[in-house]
Write an enzyme that holds these catalytic residues in place. Structure first.
Site, mmCIF file in Angstrom:
data_model
loop_
_atom_site.group_PDB
_atom_site.id
_atom_site.type_symbol
_atom_site.label_atom_id
_atom_site.label_comp_id
_atom_site.label_asym_id
_atom_site.label_seq_id
_atom_site.Cartn_x
_atom_site.Cartn_y
_atom_site.Cartn_z
ATOM 1 N N LYS A 67 0.846 -1.213 0.000
ATOM 2 C CA LYS A 67 0.000 0.000 0.000
ATOM 3 C C LYS A 67 0.875 1.254 0.000
ATOM 4 O O LYS A 67 0.668 2.176 -0.782
ATOM 5 C CB LYS A 67 -0.900 -0.006 1.241
ATOM 6 C CG LYS A 67 -1.583 1.314 1.513
ATOM 7 C CD LYS A 67 -2.429 1.262 2.769
ATOM 8 C CE LYS A 67 -1.732 1.618 4.046
ATOM 9 N NZ LYS A 67 -1.415 3.044 4.214
ATOM 10 N N ASN A 68 1.855 1.283 0.898
ATOM 11 C CA ASN A 68 2.639 2.507 1.064
ATOM 12 C C ASN A 68 3.615 2.761 -0.083
ATOM 13 O O ASN A 68 4.190 3.840 -0.179
ATOM 14 C CB ASN A 68 3.398 2.480 2.397
ATOM 15 C CG ASN A 68 2.456 2.662 3.570
ATOM 16 O OD1 ASN A 68 1.278 2.957 3.391
ATOM 17 N ND2 ASN A 68 2.984 2.492 4.782
ATOM 18 N N CYS A 112 -4.496 12.239 13.387
ATOM 19 C CA CYS A 112 -5.111 10.927 13.279
ATOM 20 C C CYS A 112 -4.874 10.195 14.586
ATOM 21 O O CYS A 112 -4.197 10.706 15.467
ATOM 22 C CB CYS A 112 -4.551 10.159 12.094
ATOM 23 S SG CYS A 112 -2.863 9.686 12.309
ATOM 24 N N ARG A 157 0.541 14.457 13.050
ATOM 25 C CA ARG A 157 1.331 14.136 11.858
ATOM 26 C C ARG A 157 1.440 15.384 10.993
ATOM 27 O O ARG A 157 0.736 15.533 9.989
ATOM 28 C CB ARG A 157 0.693 12.975 11.096
ATOM 29 C CG ARG A 157 0.749 11.694 11.901
ATOM 30 C CD ARG A 157 0.057 10.556 11.221
ATOM 31 N NE ARG A 157 0.864 9.951 10.171
ATOM 32 C CZ ARG A 157 0.508 8.833 9.530
ATOM 33 N NH1 ARG A 157 -0.610 8.237 9.842
ATOM 34 N NH2 ARG A 157 1.267 8.338 8.586
ATOM 35 N N PRO A 158 2.352 16.291 11.370
ATOM 36 C CA PRO A 158 2.482 17.532 10.604
ATOM 37 C C PRO A 158 3.103 17.305 9.222
ATOM 38 O O PRO A 158 3.647 16.227 8.961
ATOM 39 C CB PRO A 158 3.410 18.377 11.480
ATOM 40 C CG PRO A 158 4.167 17.410 12.307
ATOM 41 C CD PRO A 158 3.301 16.189 12.469
ATOM 42 N N ILE A 159 3.019 18.317 8.348
ATOM 43 C CA ILE A 159 3.700 18.214 7.047
ATOM 44 C C ILE A 159 4.703 19.359 6.881
ATOM 45 O O ILE A 159 4.997 19.778 5.776
ATOM 46 C CB ILE A 159 2.709 18.150 5.855
ATOM 47 C CG1 ILE A 159 1.756 19.359 5.838
ATOM 48 C CG2 ILE A 159 1.920 16.862 5.835
ATOM 49 C CD1 ILE A 159 1.038 19.525 4.497
ATOM 50 N N ASP A 160 5.213 19.850 8.036
ATOM 51 C CA ASP A 160 6.142 20.985 7.981
ATOM 52 C C ASP A 160 7.395 20.690 7.153
ATOM 53 O O ASP A 160 7.908 21.563 6.449
ATOM 54 C CB ASP A 160 6.520 21.428 9.408
ATOM 55 C CG ASP A 160 7.099 20.295 10.236
ATOM 56 O OD1 ASP A 160 6.484 19.203 10.258
ATOM 57 O OD2 ASP A 160 8.164 20.485 10.832
ATOM 58 N N ASP A 171 5.001 0.536 11.826
ATOM 59 C CA ASP A 171 3.763 -0.094 11.348
ATOM 60 C C ASP A 171 3.656 -1.569 11.750
ATOM 61 O O ASP A 171 2.643 -2.209 11.493
ATOM 62 C CB ASP A 171 3.655 0.030 9.817
ATOM 63 C CG ASP A 171 3.272 1.443 9.404
ATOM 64 O OD1 ASP A 171 2.972 2.266 10.284
ATOM 65 O OD2 ASP A 171 3.286 1.728 8.189
ATOM 66 N N ARG A 182 -8.250 -0.669 5.067
ATOM 67 C CA ARG A 182 -7.415 0.337 4.390
ATOM 68 C C ARG A 182 -6.080 -0.272 3.959
ATOM 69 O O ARG A 182 -5.402 0.279 3.088
ATOM 70 C CB ARG A 182 -7.131 1.527 5.325
ATOM 71 C CG ARG A 182 -8.342 2.399 5.587
ATOM 72 C CD ARG A 182 -7.940 3.610 6.413
ATOM 73 N NE ARG A 182 -6.616 4.039 6.029
ATOM 74 C CZ ARG A 182 -5.629 4.327 6.879
ATOM 75 N NH1 ARG A 182 -5.815 4.291 8.162
ATOM 76 N NH2 ARG A 182 -4.455 4.695 6.429
HETATM 77 C C1 UD1 Z 1 4.585 6.781 6.238
HETATM 78 C C2 UD1 Z 1 3.662 5.602 6.109
HETATM 79 C C3 UD1 Z 1 3.183 5.155 7.478
HETATM 80 C C4 UD1 Z 1 4.378 4.877 8.379
HETATM 81 C C5 UD1 Z 1 5.333 6.066 8.401
HETATM 82 C C6 UD1 Z 1 6.621 5.777 9.170
HETATM 83 C C7 UD1 Z 1 2.643 5.977 3.946
HETATM 84 C C8 UD1 Z 1 1.421 6.294 3.167
HETATM 85 N N1 UD1 Z 1 2.525 5.991 5.293
HETATM 86 O O1 UD1 Z 1 3.823 7.832 6.837
HETATM 87 O O2 UD1 Z 1 2.386 3.974 7.321
HETATM 88 O O3 UD1 Z 1 3.917 4.623 9.692
HETATM 89 O O4 UD1 Z 1 5.699 6.424 7.060
HETATM 90 O O5 UD1 Z 1 7.289 4.701 8.619
HETATM 91 O O6 UD1 Z 1 3.694 5.681 3.390
HETATM 92 N N2 UD1 Z 1 6.968 14.364 10.651
HETATM 93 C C9 UD1 Z 1 7.094 15.697 10.966
HETATM 94 N N3 UD1 Z 1 6.959 16.617 9.968
HETATM 95 C C10 UD1 Z 1 6.726 16.270 8.677
HETATM 96 C C11 UD1 Z 1 6.607 14.891 8.367
HETATM 97 C C12 UD1 Z 1 6.734 13.973 9.375
HETATM 98 O O7 UD1 Z 1 7.305 16.057 12.113
HETATM 99 O O8 UD1 Z 1 6.622 17.135 7.816
HETATM 100 C C13 UD1 Z 1 7.093 13.367 11.716
HETATM 101 C C14 UD1 Z 1 5.769 12.619 11.930
HETATM 102 O O9 UD1 Z 1 4.896 13.328 12.778
HETATM 103 C C15 UD1 Z 1 6.246 11.319 12.531
HETATM 104 C C16 UD1 Z 1 7.581 11.092 11.821
HETATM 105 O O10 UD1 Z 1 7.994 12.353 11.308
HETATM 106 O O11 UD1 Z 1 6.479 11.488 13.899
HETATM 107 C C17 UD1 Z 1 7.521 10.075 10.699
HETATM 108 O O12 UD1 Z 1 6.589 10.494 9.740
HETATM 109 P P1 UD1 Z 1 6.736 10.132 8.196
HETATM 110 O O13 UD1 Z 1 7.957 9.314 7.969
HETATM 111 O O14 UD1 Z 1 6.575 11.387 7.421
HETATM 112 O O15 UD1 Z 1 5.455 9.222 7.982
HETATM 113 P P2 UD1 Z 1 4.393 9.317 6.822
HETATM 114 O O16 UD1 Z 1 5.054 9.578 5.529
HETATM 115 O O17 UD1 Z 1 3.260 10.210 7.254
#
Ligand code: UD1
Length: 428
Positions: free
Chosen positions: A22-23, A120, A125-128, A313, A405
């Site tokens: 999926k990912n 969630c 889960r920010p996107i900064d 995961d 999902r």
């Molecule tokens: C992806 C996976 C998810 C998995 C995760 C970690 C997909 C669709 N989802 O999620 O199943 O659990 O990787 O292996 O592929 N963070 C920030 N700022 C950001 C982005 C992330 O602080 O801009 C933090 C997150 O809050 C979290 C950590 O970084 O604590 C890891 O997040 P990230 O690796 O980005 O996970 P996802 O891509 O959301």
């Protein structure tokens, strides 16, 4: 609302084939937005709610997306010359990974409106980091009214250091870089196998990408991307879930179509816990067989980390397995805060799990009891199903739509291994 009824205590036996990841599928699907008047044929796409949501989202943006009528797991994309740059809020709120369209849309359209995906149940889960990288590439980003408004006449390749090896940020920035002017060098990137899959798809589109596998990805921007075919890698999390299903039920399960290097972290822990398994490789794939354990698992310590560390995961599923170990195990969660909500449900089944900060202290018990429990998220739901399969008596796992999902045909696959499970609609 759906639920799964499970008659526990049956040792699972047989062979099960791993679905596409999926990912890995989601970012490669989003990458089709980079094409102009070109197409992509993507094989081994799991038929899941999340891939369905991505298909809806891409369709809403103007891409023609169809499942191949003869091959359920092949999806064909035709991207027109112009696509919409506004992601519809209901779809983005339905699935966090919708934010993967941010990078390609901005690179492609020069402008994007993207509702914030929100929190969630596994924590904030920010996107900064995604946005910081895009700003470094020349984007102007404004957040107002719960949405990201970004624009850039043309993104420009830069050296970008990620403060954390975020999977989503690495993917979004790689896709943005594919159509940027010049070379982008991403440092401290995620190294998950899903990143390699996106690298392969981008190369198929004619983008020069060089990933060293230890956290540096170089992407040479191009404005002439071509049609391509790509294939989604096997789902390492699904494979590990079925391996644990075999172990927890005292069965004999072989999981086919696995990349053993992708699941090393789990295999290492299983070895420590005293599980006998064997890996068989053929030219095109590999399988992992777990043999009926002779006694209870030995307790082990697990720390979730970015790849190649133990995947977050798989944290709920390993906690479920260790709840039956012979002693006290510690499982530390280092990626997402708040990813232990489900342990209260496991405790209702008779597990003894205490949460101390970011660590689950698991005092192994001899057996679990079948009761009604509720899934709080995808992997938590998988853990509760594993516990239900191993428990004495009947379990009912509510809110199992979370599990749909990420797991294709889970009921059928479990039944093929001898389990007595059925999905039901909760108000039926
Ligand atoms: C992806 C996976 C998810 C998995 C995760 C970690 C997909 C669709 N989802 O999620 O199943 O659990 O990787 O292996 O592929 N963070 C920030 N700022 C950001 C982005 C992330 O602080 O801009 C933090 C997150 O809050 C979290 C950590 O970084 O604590 C890891 O997040 P990230 O690796 O980005 O996970 P996802 O891509 O959301």
């Amino acid at each position: 609302m759906e639920r799964m009824r499970i008659a526990g205590g049956v040792p699972l036996k047989g062979r099960v084939k791993t679905q596409g990841a999926k990912n890995a599928a989601l970012p490669v699907m989003a990458a089709c937005l980079l094409l102009r008047g070109r197409g992509m044929r993507l094989a081994n796409v799991p038929d899941l709610n999340d891939t369905g949501t991505m298909i809806e989202l891409l369709s809403a943006l103007g891409v023609s997306v169809k499942r191949d009528p003869d091959e359920r797991n092949t999806v064909v994309f035709d991207t027109p010359d112009s696509v919409s740059c506004e992601a519809p809020e209901p779809l983005v709120r339905k699935m966090r990974a919708s934010s993967l369209v941010l990078g390609p849309l901005l690179a492609r359209c020069g402008r994007v409106v993207m509702p914030l995906p929100g929190g969630c149940s596994i924590g904030s889960r920010p996107i900064d980091l995604h946005l910081k990288g895009l700003v470094q590439m020349g984007a102007e980003v404004d957040i107002r009214g719960g949405a990201v408004y970004a624009k850039a006449r043309r993104l420009v390749g830069r050296r970008i250091y990620l403060d954390f090896p975020s999977v989503g940020a690495t993917e979004n920035l790689m896709m943005a870089a594919a159509c940027a002017k010049g070379e982008t060098i991403l440092e401290n990137t995620a190294r998950e196998p899903e990143i390699e899959n996106l690298v392969a798809a981008l190369r198929g589109m004619g983008v020069a990408v060089d990933a060293d596998g230890i956290g540096c990805v170089r992407v040479a921007g191009s404005d002439d991307l071509k049609s391509c075919s790509a294939r989604v890698i096997p789902d390492r999390i699904e494979a590990c879930t079925y391996i644990l299903a075999g172990i927890m039920t005292g069965g004999d399960v072989t999981v086919e179509d696995v990349v053993p290097e992708h699941i090393d972290a789990l295999l290492a822990k299983l070895e420590e816990a005293g599980v006998a398994f064997s890996v068989a490789r053929s030219e095109s794939s590999a399988s992992v067989a777990v043999r009926q354990p002779t006694g209870r698992l030995k307790p082990v310590s697990v720390k979730t980390m970015p790849f190649p560390g133990f995947p977050t995961d798989m944290q709920p599923q390993i906690v479920a397995a260790l709840s039956l170990a012979n002693g006290v195990s510690l499982v530390e969660e280092n990626i997402f805060q708040g990813r232990f909500l489900y342990t209260a449900e496991l405790n209702r089944m008779g597990a003894k799990i205490d949460i101390k900060g970011n660590t689950a202290v698991i005092s192994g018990v001899r057996s679990l009891d079948g009761v009604s429990v509720a899934a709080t998220d995808l992997r938590a739901g998988a853990a509760l199903i594993l516990a239900g399969l191993a428990a004495k008596g009947e379990s009912l796992v509510e809110n199992v739509e979370h599990v749909l999902r990420g797991y294709e045909d889970m009921d059928e696959k479990l039944r093929s291994l001898g389990a007595t499970v059925a999905f039901e609609t909760a108000d039926a």
